[in-house]
Design an enzyme around this catalytic site. Structure first.
Site, PDB file in Angstrom:
ATOM      1  N   CYS A  65      29.716 -11.944  24.501  1.00 26.52           N
ATOM      2  CA  CYS A  65      28.880 -12.734  25.413  1.00 26.52           C
ATOM      3  C   CYS A  65      28.973 -14.190  24.994  1.00 26.52           C
ATOM      4  O   CYS A  65      28.997 -14.489  23.805  1.00 26.52           O
ATOM      5  CB  CYS A  65      27.414 -12.337  25.311  1.00 26.52           C
ATOM      6  N   GLU A 112      19.908 -17.251  32.605  1.00 24.96           N
ATOM      7  CA  GLU A 112      21.334 -17.313  32.873  1.00 24.96           C
ATOM      8  C   GLU A 112      21.721 -16.665  34.196  1.00 24.96           C
ATOM      9  O   GLU A 112      21.091 -15.700  34.633  1.00 24.96           O
ATOM     10  CB  GLU A 112      22.111 -16.601  31.757  1.00 24.96           C
TER      11      GLU A 112
END
Length: 174
Positions: A65, A112
């Site tokens: 990630c 996000e």
């Protein structure tokens, strides 16, 4: 520049940049990606985040990630970070994106638009110890049960997107 994130609006259109830690302190919406690499048995390559990470340290998460750099395409960023964190090179496929907000510590929040990629690879990872302390392959059904029973062992974003990933991974492996 490598510590900046791309700030976005709700439609994932770039609106500016900001230092990564500051964006997390303020909980501002920014672009990110999450990579899920499966082996030939259909098991997910998991990483345990390094103890020195400024949030979610020591938690289990999906393969990789991160955030694209200002001016960097999200697909190119995903390929770059997979190589930097896990020492892997494999074909990635964009699967979906989702928006989330989650507190990851008392003073930090992830907000996000997360682009999710799937890939296939049987190569052994070469871990970057600044990013990852350990790896393991997990059968998806085992992981599904464990995420449900012990969510605190896993990163917030994995908890949030796992059901959707679980519902789609078999289609990817066909």
């Amino acid at each position: 520049m490598d510590n900046e994130v791309i700030l976005v609006n709700g439609e994932d259109v770039a609106t500016g940049t900001m230092e990564k830690l500051q964006a997390h302190r303020l909980g501002l919406l920014h672009r990110a990606f999450s990579i899920f690499i499966f082996n030939s048995q259909g098991h997910l390559l998991m990483q345990k985040r390094a103890a020195g990470k400024y949030h979610s340290a020591g938690k289990w998460s999906n393969t990789c990630c991160s955030h694209p750099l200002p001016g960097e395409d999200v697909f190119d960023a995903a390929e770059r970070r997979l190589a930097e964190e896990m020492g892997l090179h494999c074909k990635l496929h964009f699967v979906f994106k989702f928006t989330y907000f989650a507190h990851v510590s008392e003073d930090l929040a992830e907000h996000e638009i997360d682009h999710v990629f799937f890939g296939f690879c049987d190569s052994k990872p070469l871990l970057n110890p600044a990013e990852v302390s350990f790896f393991k392959y997990m059968p998806m059904e085992t992981l599904r049960v464990d995420v449900e029973r012990q969510p605190a062992m896993y990163t917030k974003w994995l908890n949030i997107c796992f059901n959707r990933v679980y519902s789609l991974y078999k289609l990817f492996l066909l």
